[in-house]
Every structure is written in structure tokens, then in C-alpha cells.
Design an enzyme around this catalytic site. Structure first.
Site, PDB file in Angstrom:
ATOM      1  N   ILE A   1      87.850   0.566  -8.528  1.00 51.35           N
ATOM      2  CA  ILE A   1      86.720   0.525  -7.768  1.00 51.35           C
ATOM      3  C   ILE A   1      85.356   1.107  -8.373  1.00 51.35           C
ATOM      4  O   ILE A   1      84.301   0.929  -8.181  1.00 51.35           O
ATOM      5  CB  ILE A   1      87.017   1.291  -6.625  1.00 51.35           C
ATOM      6  CG1 ILE A   1      87.103   2.749  -6.922  1.00 51.35           C
ATOM      7  CG2 ILE A   1      88.206   0.941  -5.759  1.00 51.35           C
ATOM      8  CD1 ILE A   1      87.079   4.164  -5.593  1.00 51.35           C
ATOM      9  N   ASP A   2      85.545   1.565  -9.535  1.00 53.22           N
ATOM     10  CA  ASP A   2      84.307   2.425 -10.323  1.00 53.22           C
ATOM     11  C   ASP A   2      83.432   1.430 -11.006  1.00 53.22           C
ATOM     12  O   ASP A   2      82.459   1.717 -11.391  1.00 53.22           O
ATOM     13  CB  ASP A   2      84.992   3.484 -11.350  1.00 53.22           C
ATOM     14  CG  ASP A   2      85.655   4.634 -10.670  1.00 53.22           C
ATOM     15  OD1 ASP A   2      85.559   4.909  -9.452  1.00 53.22           O
ATOM     16  OD2 ASP A   2      86.674   5.129 -11.429  1.00 53.22           O
TER      17      ASP A   2
ATOM     18  N   ALA B   1      69.963   3.597   2.612  1.00 51.95           N
ATOM     19  CA  ALA B   1      69.742   5.150   2.398  1.00 51.95           C
ATOM     20  C   ALA B   1      68.445   5.518   1.616  1.00 51.95           C
ATOM     21  O   ALA B   1      67.836   4.767   1.045  1.00 51.95           O
ATOM     22  CB  ALA B   1      70.937   5.638   1.326  1.00 51.95           C
TER      23      ALA B   1
HETATM   24  O1  F6P Z   1      89.101   5.900 -10.676  1.00 45.13           O
HETATM   25  C1  F6P Z   1      89.315   5.490  -9.186  1.00 45.13           C
HETATM   26  C2  F6P Z   1      89.169   6.636  -8.506  1.00 45.13           C
HETATM   27  O2  F6P Z   1      89.095   6.469  -7.203  1.00 45.13           O
HETATM   28  C3  F6P Z   1      87.675   7.375  -9.023  1.00 45.13           C
HETATM   29  O3  F6P Z   1      86.590   6.849  -8.186  1.00 45.13           O
HETATM   30  C4  F6P Z   1      87.993   8.926  -8.319  1.00 45.13           C
HETATM   31  O4  F6P Z   1      87.646   9.827  -9.238  1.00 45.13           O
HETATM   32  C5  F6P Z   1      89.680   8.994  -9.024  1.00 45.13           C
HETATM   33  O5  F6P Z   1      90.032   7.827  -9.064  1.00 45.13           O
HETATM   34  C6  F6P Z   1      90.436   9.761  -7.795  1.00 45.13           C
HETATM   35  O6  F6P Z   1      91.727   9.874  -8.180  1.00 45.13           O
HETATM   36  P1  F6P Z   1      92.991  10.427  -7.309  1.00 45.13           P
HETATM   37  O7  F6P Z   1      93.476   9.362  -6.456  1.00 45.13           O
HETATM   38  O8  F6P Z   1      94.088  10.534  -8.422  1.00 45.13           O
HETATM   39  O9  F6P Z   1      92.392  11.738  -6.752  1.00 45.13           O
END
Ligand code: F6P
Length: 322
Positions: free
Chosen positions: A127-128, A187
Site C-alpha cells: 500500500i505504501d 485537507a
Molecule cells: O508496508 C505496509 C504497512 O502497512 C506500512 O504502511 C506500515 O508501516 C506497516 O505495514 C505496518 O505493519 P504491521 O501490519 O506489521 O503492523
């Protein structure tokens, strides 16, 4: 190459199922055997592998999450873990491995391909949107839309109560989700890792919301362990005591839900592209889309941490939120 193995790894992303479906169907269509590997690299280490037919992927294009499950495998980060994984590759007679995942997952694929004689193909599943060499990643568009829907709802209550909201969104070290969701939701500001924000700017954001008879102010904040939405809310409460401030951390709801048409198409095109890459003898690349064309990006380039961020987006938000 006779057999293709597929796995999903790292944080799940909407559209991963569409990618699994595309690789499976295109693989079978072109005469390959396909095997699904469960629980990411952990499943490769522990031999959680199952032959896949077209039926295994029937009806999944519309589903969020990943039917293969996923994991962030610590063991695969070690040479010993990768050696165990390669034993499974040999036992299961997998000749090409398709890894659907983000930065960490494709780093794992790069290391694996360097140590063993194996064709590794990456698909950008995160998603990033922080993978280099592809305009978008599978899951990014869906998450962007989810965030915008949430912020629209927050705006209703923010206006009713005449409040300032700091809304924290995911993105790890990248501000694509924050900046673009701020533009799309109207925003007043975005706080992103690509740009620094000082206390004077915070004052300016507040004024924007209150000026022009606006009754609310919404600031989208990129997640950060030290200075996320809670940090900025605290600062505003201290520096500008007159404002009624609230925080909303959207969290994992951003990762779920049905993939958008854009993500389903991206996953389908890159999934077919992965099988074509295997047939062309490509190795150790990520399949992406740039300017609407399929591109093959070396894995070591795809994981670069400096994907260009269009600073023009900062101007767009600035000018439209006065
Ligand atoms: O890399 C995808 C992501 O959703 C990031 O945006 C977020 O920092 C991380 O994974 C969260 O990871 P987890 O689901 O392991 O807490």
C-alpha cells in the site's frame, strides 16, 4: 522452467489476490505447473506448498487480503533460513519464484537470487507505493480511496464541532498516501517525511481552516514512531490553547477491503507480465508499470529507498488549501 511457485510476503495489500490469480492463470495457460506457497517465506522454509489449479484462484479477484496468507519472516533474513527455503525449492521442483510484496520482501528475493541459482520475479505489492521503477504499487490506489472515504466522514464531524483533526495514515517512510489523500480529500495540510514541518507552519494550517468561514481543519500526518498525529496534536494544544483538537489514527483498516478496479488491473497486467518475463528468460527483476507500459526493473533497483516524490504535489495542496 516447468514449475512456478508463488508467495505473498510482508504487509498484505488489496489486489494481492488478483495478482495470485493472474500468475496462476497465465502460468497454466502457458503450460507451466503452478504451486502456491503459504505464509510467505516462512512457508517456503517449512514446506507449506500446494499445487494450484485455476479453481484455486476462482472468484478471488474481488477479495482483499491474500489467500496465500503472509508473514514477515525473520528466519528468511538469515543465510540458514534461506538455505532451508532452497531445500523446499529443490524438493518441490520449483524453477521460478514469484514474490508479491513490498520493499522488505523484494530485498529477500534479491538476496535469495544472489545466493542460489533461481529465477526470482517480484510483483510490487504494498500500500505504501515506495517501490522504485513503477508508477504505482498493487494496493496503493485502494488504500488511497479508503483513506479519502474516512477523511470525508471525519470532515462531517469536524465541521459540526468546529474542530481540528490530525489524521494519521500509513506509508512507512513514504508520504505518497498522506500527500495524495490530503489533495483528494481537500485537507488543509499534509505532514510527510519528504518535507519538514515547523511550528510556524502549524499555525498557518490552523488559520487556513478557520479563514474563509471554514469551520474545521484537517491535517493528514504520515505515520512516524516519534512525530505522528499524537505528537502534532500535543504541540498544537500547547502552542495554541484555544483550539479543540482531536486525533484519528486510521490504522489497519487502511489495508483491508475490496481492491479498486485500478489495483485489479495493475495486478492482472503485472501478473501476466511476470509469466511473460519468465518465458523470455528474465531473472531477478520486478515487473512494474511506467507510463502505462510494462517494465522490468532489476530487484536491486526496485528496492532503492529514493523513489522520486513529485514536489509539485506539495504546491498543489498548498495552493488549493488557502
Ligand atoms: O508496508 C505496509 C504497512 O502497512 C506500512 O504502511 C506500515 O508501516 C506497516 O505495514 C505496518 O505493519 P504491521 O501490519 O506489521 O503492523
Amino acid at each position: 522452467i516447468q514449475t512456478i511457485g508463488i508467495l505473498t510476503s510482508g504487509g498484505d495489500a488489496p489486489g494481492m489476490n488478483a495478482a495470485i490469480r493472474a500468475v496462476t492463470r497465465a502460468g497454466i495457460c502457458n503450460g507451466f505447473k503452478v504451486k502456491g506457497i503459504f505464509r510467505g517465506y516462512d512457508g517456503l522454509i517449512n514446506d507449506e506448498v500446494q499445487p494450484f489449479t485455476t479453481e484455486n484462484v476462482s472468484g478471488i479477484i474481488r477479495d482483499g487480503g491474500t489467500i496465500l496468507r503472509t508473514a514477515r519472516s525473520k528466519e528468511f533474513m538469515t543465510p540458514e533460513g534461506r538455505e532451508k527455503a532452497f531445500q523446499t525449492i529443490k524438493k518441490e521442483e520449483i524453477d521460478a519464484l514469484v514474490v508479491i510484496g513490498g520493499n522488505g520482501s523484494l530485498t529477500g528475493a534479491r538476496d535469495f537470487a544472489r545466493e542460489y541459482d533461481l529465477c526470482c520475479i517480484g510483483l510490487p505489492g504494498t500500500i505504501d507505493n515506495d517501490l522504485y521503477g513503477t508508477d504505482s504499487t498493487i494496493g496503493y490506489d485502494t488504500t488511497l480511496n479508503t483513506i479519502v472515504e474516512c477523511v470525508d466522514r471525519i470532515r462531517d464531524t469536524a465541521q459540526s464541532h468546529e474542530r481540528i483533526f490530525f489524521v494519521e495514515v500509513m506509508g512507512r517512510d513514504a508520504g505518497f498516501l498522506a500527500q495524495n489523500s490530503a489533495i483528494a480529500s481537500g485537507a488543509e495540510a499534509a505532514i510527510i517525511p519528504e518535507d519538514s514541518t515547523d511550528v510556524d507552519q502549524l499555525a498557518q494550517f490552523m488559520e487556513r481552516g478557520i479563514r474563509k468561514s471554514k469551520r474545521s481543519c484537517i491535517v493528514i500526518v504520515s505515520e512516524s514512531p516519534k512525530c505522528g498525529a499524537l505528537y502534532y496534536a500535543d504541540r498544537v494544544r500547547k502552542e495554541f490553547p484555544g483550539y479543540d483538537v482531536r486525533v484519528s489514527i486510521l490504522g489497519h483498516l487502511q489495508r483491508g477491503g475490496r481492491p479498486s478496479a485500478h489495483d485489479r488491473i495493475l495486478a492482472s497486467r503485472t501478473g501476466v507480465g511476470a509469466v511473460q518475463a519468465i518465458m523470455q528468460g528474465q531473472r531477478n527483476i520486478m515487473v512494474g508499470i511506467r507510463n502505462n507500459e510494462i517494465v522490468y526493473v532489476p530487484l536491486s533497483e526496485a528496492i532503492r529507498s529514493d523513489k522520486p516524490f513529485d514536489r509539485g504535489l506539495i504546491t498543489v495542496l498548498d495552493e488549493l488549501s488557502i
